[in-house]
Write a protein that holds these residues in place. Structure first.
Motif, mmCIF file in Angstrom:
data_model
loop_
_atom_site.group_PDB
_atom_site.id
_atom_site.type_symbol
_atom_site.label_atom_id
_atom_site.label_comp_id
_atom_site.label_asym_id
_atom_site.label_seq_id
_atom_site.Cartn_x
_atom_site.Cartn_y
_atom_site.Cartn_z
ATOM 1 N N ILE A 84 0.852 -1.190 0.000
ATOM 2 C CA ILE A 84 0.000 0.000 0.000
ATOM 3 C C ILE A 84 0.886 1.237 0.000
ATOM 4 C CG2 ILE A 84 -1.907 1.178 1.172
ATOM 5 C CD1 ILE A 84 -2.517 -1.726 0.387
ATOM 6 N N ARG A 85 0.513 2.238 -0.797
ATOM 7 C CA ARG A 85 1.187 3.536 -0.764
ATOM 8 C C ARG A 85 0.172 4.617 -0.428
ATOM 9 N NH1 ARG A 85 5.597 4.769 -5.285
ATOM 10 N NH2 ARG A 85 6.172 6.170 -3.595
ATOM 11 N N HIS A 86 0.655 5.626 0.328
ATOM 12 C CA HIS A 86 -0.204 6.742 0.741
ATOM 13 C C HIS A 86 0.715 7.881 1.172
ATOM 14 C CE1 HIS A 86 -2.909 9.095 3.377
ATOM 15 N NE2 HIS A 86 -3.874 8.633 2.609
ATOM 16 N N PRO A 87 0.315 9.142 0.988
ATOM 17 C CA PRO A 87 1.183 10.262 1.376
ATOM 18 C C PRO A 87 1.606 10.267 2.842
ATOM 19 C CG PRO A 87 -0.584 11.046 -0.035
ATOM 20 C CD PRO A 87 -0.884 9.607 0.260
ATOM 21 N N MET A 88 0.822 9.628 3.722
ATOM 22 C CA MET A 88 1.193 9.593 5.135
ATOM 23 C C MET A 88 2.272 8.559 5.435
ATOM 24 S SD MET A 88 -0.078 11.631 7.444
ATOM 25 C CE MET A 88 -0.184 10.705 8.970
ATOM 26 N N LEU A 89 2.567 7.683 4.478
ATOM 27 C CA LEU A 89 3.541 6.621 4.697
ATOM 28 C C LEU A 89 4.867 6.989 4.043
ATOM 29 C CD1 LEU A 89 1.214 3.597 3.839
ATOM 30 C CD2 LEU A 89 1.729 4.506 6.113
ATOM 31 N N GLU A 90 5.963 6.782 4.758
ATOM 32 C CA GLU A 90 7.276 7.104 4.210
ATOM 33 C C GLU A 90 7.651 6.182 3.058
ATOM 34 O OE1 GLU A 90 10.218 7.234 7.235
ATOM 35 O OE2 GLU A 90 9.342 8.967 8.249
ATOM 36 N N ARG A 91 7.155 4.962 3.095
ATOM 37 C CA ARG A 91 7.433 4.006 2.016
ATOM 38 C C ARG A 91 6.279 3.022 1.920
ATOM 39 N NH1 ARG A 91 11.283 3.077 5.906
ATOM 40 N NH2 ARG A 91 12.861 4.001 4.570
ATOM 41 N N GLU A 92 6.356 2.129 0.937
ATOM 42 C CA GLU A 92 5.304 1.134 0.775
ATOM 43 C C GLU A 92 5.198 0.258 2.023
ATOM 44 O OE1 GLU A 92 7.941 1.404 -1.186
ATOM 45 O OE2 GLU A 92 7.318 1.798 -3.253
ATOM 46 N N VAL A 93 3.967 -0.147 2.354
ATOM 47 C CA VAL A 93 3.736 -0.979 3.535
ATOM 48 C C VAL A 93 3.039 -2.264 3.104
ATOM 49 C CG1 VAL A 93 2.462 -1.180 5.703
ATOM 50 C CG2 VAL A 93 3.638 0.949 5.146
ATOM 51 N N ALA A 94 3.611 -3.388 3.535
ATOM 52 C CA ALA A 94 3.008 -4.690 3.244
ATOM 53 C C ALA A 94 2.383 -5.308 4.485
ATOM 54 C CB ALA A 94 4.056 -5.638 2.672
ATOM 55 N N TYR A 95 2.930 -4.970 5.663
ATOM 56 C CA TYR A 95 2.488 -5.599 6.908
ATOM 57 C C TYR A 95 2.266 -4.544 7.989
ATOM 58 C CZ TYR A 95 4.298 -9.920 4.827
ATOM 59 O OH TYR A 95 4.540 -10.979 3.999
ATOM 60 N N ILE A 96 1.334 -4.814 8.868
ATOM 61 C CA ILE A 96 1.259 -4.156 10.173
ATOM 62 C C ILE A 96 1.436 -5.268 11.190
ATOM 63 C CG2 ILE A 96 -0.212 -2.983 11.838
ATOM 64 C CD1 ILE A 96 -1.395 -1.364 9.624
ATOM 65 N N GLY A 97 2.530 -5.203 11.941
ATOM 66 C CA GLY A 97 2.901 -6.352 12.755
ATOM 67 C C GLY A 97 3.256 -7.494 11.816
ATOM 68 N N ASN A 98 2.625 -8.623 11.999
ATOM 69 C CA ASN A 98 2.847 -9.764 11.108
ATOM 70 C C ASN A 98 1.668 -10.011 10.179
ATOM 71 O OD1 ASN A 98 5.412 -10.451 12.177
ATOM 72 N ND2 ASN A 98 4.417 -11.410 13.948
ATOM 73 N N VAL A 99 0.787 -9.035 10.064
ATOM 74 C CA VAL A 99 -0.437 -9.205 9.281
ATOM 75 C C VAL A 99 -0.282 -8.526 7.922
ATOM 76 C CG1 VAL A 99 -2.916 -8.751 9.179
ATOM 77 C CG2 VAL A 99 -1.835 -9.306 11.370
ATOM 78 N N ALA A 100 -0.503 -9.271 6.847
ATOM 79 C CA ALA A 100 -0.474 -8.711 5.496
ATOM 80 C C ALA A 100 -1.669 -7.773 5.325
ATOM 81 C CB ALA A 100 -0.510 -9.824 4.460
ATOM 82 N N ILE A 101 -1.404 -6.532 4.909
ATOM 83 C CA ILE A 101 -2.443 -5.502 4.851
ATOM 84 C C ILE A 101 -3.215 -5.523 3.534
ATOM 85 C CG2 ILE A 101 -2.830 -3.006 4.891
ATOM 86 C CD1 ILE A 101 -2.190 -4.360 7.573
ATOM 87 N N PHE A 102 -2.555 -5.863 2.443
ATOM 88 C CA PHE A 102 -3.214 -5.786 1.135
ATOM 89 C C PHE A 102 -4.510 -6.601 1.070
ATOM 90 C CE2 PHE A 102 -3.935 -7.454 -3.133
ATOM 91 C CZ PHE A 102 -4.047 -6.277 -3.861
ATOM 92 N N PRO A 103 -4.532 -7.868 1.521
ATOM 93 C CA PRO A 103 -5.788 -8.630 1.437
ATOM 94 C C PRO A 103 -6.919 -7.990 2.238
ATOM 95 C CG PRO A 103 -3.934 -10.091 1.873
ATOM 96 C CD PRO A 103 -3.428 -8.697 2.057
ATOM 97 N N LEU A 104 -6.565 -7.306 3.342
ATOM 98 C CA LEU A 104 -7.602 -6.689 4.172
ATOM 99 C C LEU A 104 -8.153 -5.431 3.511
ATOM 100 C CD1 LEU A 104 -5.992 -7.010 7.737
ATOM 101 C CD2 LEU A 104 -7.561 -8.594 6.597
ATOM 102 N N ILE A 105 -7.256 -4.504 3.173
ATOM 103 C CA ILE A 105 -7.725 -3.210 2.683
ATOM 104 C C ILE A 105 -8.315 -3.325 1.275
ATOM 105 C CG2 ILE A 105 -5.587 -2.358 1.623
ATOM 106 C CD1 ILE A 105 -6.144 0.331 3.039
ATOM 107 N N SER A 106 -7.832 -4.272 0.483
ATOM 108 C CA SER A 106 -8.380 -4.429 -0.871
ATOM 109 C C SER A 106 -9.763 -5.070 -0.854
ATOM 110 C CB SER A 106 -7.432 -5.265 -1.736
ATOM 111 O OG SER A 106 -7.288 -6.572 -1.211
ATOM 112 N N SER A 107 -10.156 -5.624 0.301
ATOM 113 C CA SER A 107 -11.493 -6.221 0.409
ATOM 114 C C SER A 107 -12.569 -5.172 0.670
ATOM 115 C CB SER A 107 -11.511 -7.261 1.538
ATOM 116 O OG SER A 107 -11.392 -6.631 2.814
ATOM 117 N N VAL A 108 -12.155 -3.924 0.958
ATOM 118 C CA VAL A 108 -13.116 -2.852 1.236
ATOM 119 C C VAL A 108 -13.707 -2.368 -0.088
ATOM 120 C CG1 VAL A 108 -13.452 -0.565 2.241
ATOM 121 C CG2 VAL A 108 -11.812 -2.161 3.279
#
Length: 493
Positions: free
Chosen positions: A431-455
Motif C-alpha cells: 500500500i502507498r499513501h502520502p502519510m507513509l514514508e514508504r510502501e507498507v506490506a504488513y502491520i505487525g505480522n499481518v499482510a495488509i493488502f488482502p484486508l484493505i483491498s477487500s473494502v
C-alpha cells in the motif's frame, strides 16, 4: 600459490561495517573470510556512537561488548544551536549515546566473528580483484607470500580510500575537522555541541583516560586563511561551552582531517558490493555514522543471502540500492534542515552552503545516481490536509464507531514492492499513501493488502471487523482497522 581457498563471501576491511556483515552471514550459514590490512587494536577516531547502536549489537549477539569495557554511557548533552545562549537537553537513560574506544571495540567485534567461524587474514593486503565467469578471484599478500581466494561475493568495507574521487557523488560541501584532547577535570561530564558564526564545535569525555575530546568543524577555505592551531584556539576561546578546555590541552597537539560527505556512484557492480564508508559517509553532526554503516551492512546481508539461496540478482540489487538511496536522501534532508536551524542563520556562508539539499553532478550518471536524485526530489510527507474524509483517532472506542461507514482513501495506491521475510526477499502487494514514508506490506505480522483491498466502499466498521476476523483474531482486526483509519488509508463517510 596452490589451489585457492573457496568462500561464499570475502569481506575487505575489518571495521564495524565489515565485521557486522561477517557475523550475520556466519549466523546464516555462509562461509566467510575477512581480509584486514592493519593489526588490531589500532587508533581510530569516531568514538561517539548514537543510541540506536545498542539494538544492532544485541541483534548480533554482541551487546556484552558495550558493557564489558566500561565505556561511557548515557551522557547528557549541553547544546547551543538555535539560540546563541546555553541550553540543556536532558537525555533519558535509555536514549543516550555511548563513548567507546574504537580500537578496542573494532578488535572485540572481529574476535567475536572469529569465534563464530570467520576465516581471518590479518594483517593481509588485497592486491588484485579479478572477475571470472561466475565468481571473483582475490589475490592477497600476507607478509611475503601471496594467496588466492575464490568467492561469489566481495564486500568492500575499506572505507574512504577504497574508491577514486571520480566515482564519488558529493552530498555536502566539504569541511575540515580540527581536534585535540584536553583534561576532563576542567570539562563537564557530558557531550557539548555549539554552533558558532563560521562553524561548530563538538566535545565529549573519552573512556578510560581522563581526557575530553574537542572537535571544531570549519569550511575548508578557513584553513587556507589561518594556521590550524590559531583557528582552533580562537574557536575554543570564543566559545561559551568549550573555553575552559584550552587550559588542559594535551601534548599530542591539534590534529586535522578532511570531512567529505559522499556516496559511491556504482555501489553494486557484478557482485562486488561496497558497504560502510566505501559506500557512503554521513555528516558528523548526527554522530550516527557507525550505526548507519552497521545497519546498512545488515540490509546488504539480506540481499547477498537472497542471491546465495535463490539466485535472484535483480530483486536483491534493487533492494540494496533502494535502501542505500533512502538512507542517504533522508540524512541529506535532515542535516540540511538542522544546519538551517542554527542561530547564525541560513544567509551566513558556512550555514547557507550546508542548508541546501543536493548532490554533485556526475559525468557518468549511473542507475544508482538517477535513483538517488529522484529520492532527493521527493516532497516531504505532508501530514496536514491529506485526507478527504474524516479521520478516526486512536482514542475513539470501537463501539462508538461500529455503525460508521468507511471507504478506501482516494490517495491510496496499490503496488508491488520487495519485502523481507526470514532474511529472504520476496515481491509483495503493498500500500502507498502520502502519510507513509514508504510502501507498507504488513502491520505487525499481518499482510495488509488482502484486508484493505477487500473494502468495496460503504461497509460499516463493524461489518469489516467481522469480515476480517475470518482471517485474523477479532481484537487484532479492530486494532488494525482503527490504525488504518487514523493514518488516513481508510476514511469515514
Amino acid at each position: 600459490m596452490g589451489n585457492p581457498e573457496v568462500f561464499d563471501v570475502v569481506i575487505i576491511g575489518g571495521g564495524p561495517a565489515g565485521t557486522s556483515a561477517a557475523i550475520r552471514l556466519l549466523d546464516l550459514g555462509h562461509r566467510v573470510a575477512l581480509v584486514e590490512q592493519h593489526v588490531f587494536p589500532r587508533p581510530q577516531i569516531g568514538e561517539s556512537l548514537s543510541a540506536g547502536i545498542r539494538n544492532i549489537f544485541d541483534y548480533l549477539g554482541a551487546g556484552h561488548l558495550l558493557k564489558e569495557r566500561g565505556y561511557i554511557d548515557e551522557l547528557p548533552a549541553r547544546v547551543i544551536w538555535e539560540n546563541a545562549k546555553e541550553g540543556n537537553i536532558e537525555l533519558r537513560n535509555h536514549n543516550g549515546g555511548i563513548m567507546v574506544d574504537r580500537g578496542k571495540l573494532d578488535h572485540d567485534l572481529i574476535q567475536l566473528a572469529v569465534s563464530k567461524g570467520l576465516v581471518l587474514f590479518q594483517p593481509a593486503k588485497p592486491e588484485i580483484f579479478r572477475r571470472e565467469s561466475d565468481h571473483w578471484k582475490v589475490l592477497i599478500r600476507i607478509k611475503n607470500q601471496c594467496m588466492e581466494l575464490k568467492t561469489i561475493f566481495v564486500l568492500d568495507s575499506r572505507g574512504r580510500s577504497s574508491s577514486r574521487m571520480i566515482d564519488k557523488i558529493i552530498t555536502a560541501p566539504p569541511m575540515v575537522a580540527l581536534y585535540a584532547n584536553t583534561s576532563s577535570v576542567s570539562m563537564p561530564a557530558c557531550t557539548l555541541i555549539e554552533a558558532q558564526e563560521n562553524g561548530w564545535l563538538w566535545g565529549s569525555p573519552l573512556p578510560g583516560d581522563k581526557l575530553f575530546r574537542m572537535m571544531a568543524f570549519f569550511a575548508l577555505a578557513d584553513l587556507r586563511k589561518e594556521h590550524p592551531e590559531k583557528l582552533f584556539q580562537h574557536s575554543v576561546s570564543s566559545s561559551l561551552l568549550f573555553r575552559k578546555g584550552l587550559t588542559g590541552l594535551s601534548n599530542s597537539g591539534i590534529k586535522s582531517c578532511v570531512v567529505l560527505n559522499y556516496c559511491h556512484n556504482n555501489p553494486w557492480d557484478n557482485n562486488y558490493v561496497r558497504i560502510g564508508e566505501a559506500a557512503f559517509t554521513l555528516d558528523p553532526l548526527s554522530s550516527s555514522g557507525v550505526e548507519k554503516a552497521m545497519r546498512f551492512s545488515l540490509q546488504t546481508v539480506i540481499a547477498v543471502n537472497n542471491i546465495l539461496n535463490s539466485g535472484d540478482v535483480e530483486i536483491s540489487q534493487a533492494f540494496f540500492e533502494n535502501h542505500m538511496a533512502d538512507s542517504i536522501s533522508q540524512h541529506i534532508k535532515w542535516t540540511g534542515g538542522y544546519y538551517h536551524s542554527a542561530w547564525p542563520g541560513s544567509n551566513n556562508g558556512f550555514w547557507k552552503e550546508r542548508s541546501q539539499v543536493g548532490i554533485s553532478a556526475q559525468a557518468n550518471e549511473t542507475a544508482f545516481y538517477t535513483k538517488l536524485k529522484l529520492k532527493l526530489q521527493e516532497s516531504p510527507i505532508n501530514k496536514k490536509d491529506n485526507t478527504v474524509g474524516a479521520r478516526i483517532k486512536p482514542a475513539d472506542a470501537i463501539d462508538q464507531l461500529w455503525h460508521k461507514k468507511v471507504r478506501i482513501s482516494p490517495q491510496v495506491t496499490f503496488t508491488k514492492a520487495v519485502c523481507v521475510e526470514n532474511d529472504r526477499l520476496q515481491l509483495k502487494d503493498t500500500i502507498r499513501h502520502p502519510m507513509l514514508e514508504r510502501e507498507v506490506a504488513y502491520i505487525g505480522n499481518v499482510a495488509i493488502f488482502p484486508l484493505i483491498s477487500s473494502v468495496k466502499g460503504g461497509e460499516t466498521i463493524g461489518e469489516l471487523i467481522y469480515f476480517w476476523s475470518r482471517q485474523i483474531p477479532f481484537e487484532m482486526a479492530g486494532d488494525i482497522l482503527v490504525r488504518l483509519c487514523h493514518l488516513g488509508l481508510l476514511e469515514v463517510i
